[in-house]
Motif scaffolding. Sequence first.
Motif, PDB file in Angstrom:
ATOM      1  N   THR A 183      25.359 -13.682 103.767  1.00 49.43           N
ATOM      2  CA  THR A 183      25.468 -15.038 103.468  1.00 49.43           C
ATOM      3  C   THR A 183      24.505 -15.694 102.626  1.00 49.43           C
ATOM      4  N   GLN A 184      23.012 -15.086 102.920  1.00 47.38           N
ATOM      5  CA  GLN A 184      22.059 -15.481 102.084  1.00 47.38           C
ATOM      6  C   GLN A 184      21.808 -15.038 100.808  1.00 47.38           C
ATOM      7  N   THR A 185      22.335 -13.517 100.482  1.00 47.27           N
ATOM      8  CA  THR A 185      22.345 -13.038  99.254  1.00 47.27           C
ATOM      9  C   THR A 185      23.595 -12.909  98.224  1.00 47.27           C
ATOM     10  N   ASN A 186      24.746 -13.326  99.174  1.00 48.61           N
ATOM     11  CA  ASN A 186      25.829 -13.215  98.476  1.00 48.61           C
ATOM     12  C   ASN A 186      26.332 -11.702  98.035  1.00 48.61           C
ATOM     13  N   ALA A 187      25.623 -10.794  98.695  1.00 52.23           N
ATOM     14  CA  ALA A 187      25.964  -9.458  98.302  1.00 52.23           C
ATOM     15  C   ALA A 187      25.723  -8.468  99.596  1.00 52.23           C
ATOM     16  N   LEU A 188      26.236  -7.159  99.521  1.00 50.70           N
ATOM     17  CA  LEU A 188      25.927  -6.160 100.477  1.00 50.70           C
ATOM     18  C   LEU A 188      25.345  -4.894  99.943  1.00 50.70           C
ATOM     19  N   ASP A 189      25.472  -4.744  98.578  1.00 49.51           N
ATOM     20  CA  ASP A 189      25.059  -3.342  98.086  1.00 49.51           C
ATOM     21  C   ASP A 189      23.665  -3.408  97.914  1.00 49.51           C
ATOM     22  N   TYR A 190      22.773  -2.368  98.065  1.00 49.08           N
ATOM     23  CA  TYR A 190      21.727  -2.225  98.255  1.00 49.08           C
ATOM     24  C   TYR A 190      20.775  -2.759  96.884  1.00 49.08           C
ATOM     25  N   LEU A 191      21.423  -2.610  95.564  1.00 49.74           N
ATOM     26  CA  LEU A 191      20.868  -2.920  94.396  1.00 49.74           C
ATOM     27  C   LEU A 191      20.640  -4.440  94.000  1.00 49.74           C
ATOM     28  N   SER A 192      21.962  -5.147  94.757  1.00 52.85           N
ATOM     29  CA  SER A 192      22.174  -6.472  94.333  1.00 52.85           C
ATOM     30  C   SER A 192      20.911  -7.016  95.548  1.00 52.85           C
ATOM     31  N   VAL A 193      21.051  -6.725  96.550  1.00 54.63           N
ATOM     32  CA  VAL A 193      20.106  -7.318  97.949  1.00 54.63           C
ATOM     33  C   VAL A 193      18.614  -7.205  97.315  1.00 54.63           C
ATOM     34  N   ALA A 194      18.411  -5.672  96.653  1.00 54.80           N
ATOM     35  CA  ALA A 194      17.071  -6.007  96.515  1.00 54.80           C
ATOM     36  C   ALA A 194      16.466  -6.776  95.406  1.00 54.80           C
ATOM     37  N   GLN A 195      17.392  -7.053  94.351  1.00 53.01           N
ATOM     38  CA  GLN A 195      17.310  -7.837  93.333  1.00 53.01           C
ATOM     39  C   GLN A 195      17.066  -9.329  93.765  1.00 53.01           C
ATOM     40  N   ASN A 196      18.018  -9.786  94.692  1.00 56.36           N
ATOM     41  CA  ASN A 196      17.904 -11.059  95.399  1.00 56.36           C
ATOM     42  C   ASN A 196      16.689 -11.329  96.352  1.00 56.36           C
ATOM     43  N   ALA A 197      16.152 -10.273  97.014  1.00 53.88           N
ATOM     44  CA  ALA A 197      15.282 -10.240  97.888  1.00 53.88           C
ATOM     45  C   ALA A 197      13.912 -11.397  97.783  1.00 53.88           C
ATOM     46  N   SER A 198      13.660 -11.413  96.383  1.00 53.40           N
ATOM     47  CA  SER A 198      12.605 -12.122  95.912  1.00 53.40           C
ATOM     48  C   SER A 198      12.710 -13.750  96.189  1.00 53.40           C
ATOM     49  N   LYS A 199      14.030 -13.978  96.258  1.00 49.41           N
ATOM     50  CA  LYS A 199      14.460 -15.575  96.389  1.00 49.41           C
ATOM     51  C   LYS A 199      14.014 -15.944  97.799  1.00 49.41           C
ATOM     52  N   PHE A 200      13.974 -14.950  98.720  1.00 48.43           N
ATOM     53  CA  PHE A 200      13.594 -15.561 100.020  1.00 48.43           C
ATOM     54  C   PHE A 200      12.319 -15.975 100.009  1.00 48.43           C
ATOM     55  N   GLU A 201      11.976 -17.060 101.028  1.00 49.35           N
ATOM     56  CA  GLU A 201      10.579 -17.541 101.323  1.00 49.35           C
ATOM     57  C   GLU A 201       9.817 -16.548 101.783  1.00 49.35           C
ATOM     58  N   PHE A 202       8.760 -16.266 101.121  1.00 48.12           N
ATOM     59  CA  PHE A 202       7.645 -14.966 101.888  1.00 48.12           C
ATOM     60  C   PHE A 202       7.196 -15.510 103.209  1.00 48.12           C
ATOM     61  N   ASP A 203       7.603 -14.297 104.112  1.00 48.68           N
ATOM     62  CA  ASP A 203       7.297 -14.597 105.455  1.00 48.68           C
ATOM     63  C   ASP A 203       7.886 -15.881 106.265  1.00 48.68           C
ATOM     64  N   GLY A 204       9.357 -16.341 105.644  1.00 48.36           N
ATOM     65  CA  GLY A 204      10.107 -17.562 106.125  1.00 48.36           C
ATOM     66  C   GLY A 204      10.681 -16.859 107.364  1.00 48.36           C
ATOM     67  N   VAL A 205      11.004 -17.962 108.162  1.00 49.57           N
ATOM     68  CA  VAL A 205      11.887 -17.834 109.277  1.00 49.57           C
ATOM     69  C   VAL A 205      13.238 -16.777 109.113  1.00 49.57           C
ATOM     70  N   VAL A 206      13.882 -17.032 107.933  1.00 49.01           N
ATOM     71  CA  VAL A 206      15.108 -16.505 107.669  1.00 49.01           C
ATOM     72  C   VAL A 206      14.962 -14.828 107.531  1.00 49.01           C
ATOM     73  N   ILE A 207      14.004 -14.695 106.680  1.00 52.08           N
ATOM     74  CA  ILE A 207      13.575 -13.413 106.316  1.00 52.08           C
ATOM     75  C   ILE A 207      13.101 -12.608 107.520  1.00 52.08           C
ATOM     76  N   MET A 208      12.440 -13.140 108.496  1.00 49.45           N
ATOM     77  CA  MET A 208      11.913 -12.521 109.754  1.00 49.45           C
ATOM     78  C   MET A 208      13.075 -12.376 110.357  1.00 49.45           C
ATOM     79  N   PHE A 209      14.191 -13.248 110.551  1.00 49.86           N
ATOM     80  CA  PHE A 209      15.291 -13.034 111.600  1.00 49.86           C
ATOM     81  C   PHE A 209      15.942 -11.622 110.987  1.00 49.86           C
ATOM     82  N   ILE A 210      16.232 -11.839 109.686  1.00 51.74           N
ATOM     83  CA  ILE A 210      17.097 -10.847 109.098  1.00 51.74           C
ATOM     84  C   ILE A 210      16.484  -9.255 109.255  1.00 51.74           C
TER      85      ILE A 210
END
Length: 280
Positions: A183-210
């Motif tokens: 739901t957060q990255t609109n992808a499930l494959d490892y490469l796309s998720v890795a590319q979109n990881a920088s869009k998360f808020e650093f140390d934010g609640v969402v990334i911590m929960f994931i």
Amino acid sequence: IVLLPLIGFVINGLFGKRLPKALVGGLATLVVFAAFLISVSIFIGFPADGTPVIVKAFEWFTIGGIQVNFGFQIDQLSLMMMMIITGIGSLIHLYSIGYMSHDKGFYKFFTYLNLFIFSMLLLVMGSNYLILFIGWEGVGLCSYLLIGFWYENKEYGKAARKAFIMNRIGDLGLLIGIFLIATQTNALDYLSVAQNASKFEFDGVVIMFITLSLFIGAMGKSAQIPLFTWLPDAMAGPTPVSALIHAATMVTAGVYLCCRMFSVIEMAPEVMQFISITGA
């Protein structure tokens, strides 16, 4: 590599009861050893720059703008795991021929072992989190079947159920993490998720929960505190099971998952600290 143990599982599962034990054990060992040789040949010829090789088998489904392919990702991490699974796996298969020779469920034992190797390879070779989850559940099923292999002993049956149920707790965490990644990255494959990881808020609640949800999956499978109490009971299975599943391969699935999800985990330093404390 993936198909060889699956072929062994199908042949022994359907015809093993009528085949001589030497043939059943030999076939089961041979398919895993052949997969090991292929893994080593890929390792030797792997590109020096370490660029991941993506092999798309077919387009699985598209939902909510997320395209999920059934495919494989071969890189340094998956190659290392493939060689461990098939290399150590073939030796344990070979040892089991003698160890289980007097057991009436001989063919069944090797059928389950081949299914486990197939599931574990699917787990480490899949190119996205969904294929990882299929393999994850497959190894959990095989662990249940093999811990309770001598099911006529009621205590062994209880041990198998305990392992199965406790791992469901971890698996629920993993599933929640996978849904949140989708739901957060609109992808499930490892490469796309890795590319979109920088869009998360650093140390934010969402990334911590994931990352915490994913790590709960690793805690269950790798028997970390507090989801570790199933592992001592798992010794109810035949000794080769303990060697293959609960020492060498399945319990390293949690380690593999932590390495695989590092692109998102490094965005949550507090979760990294939690993992290091849990590990210690």
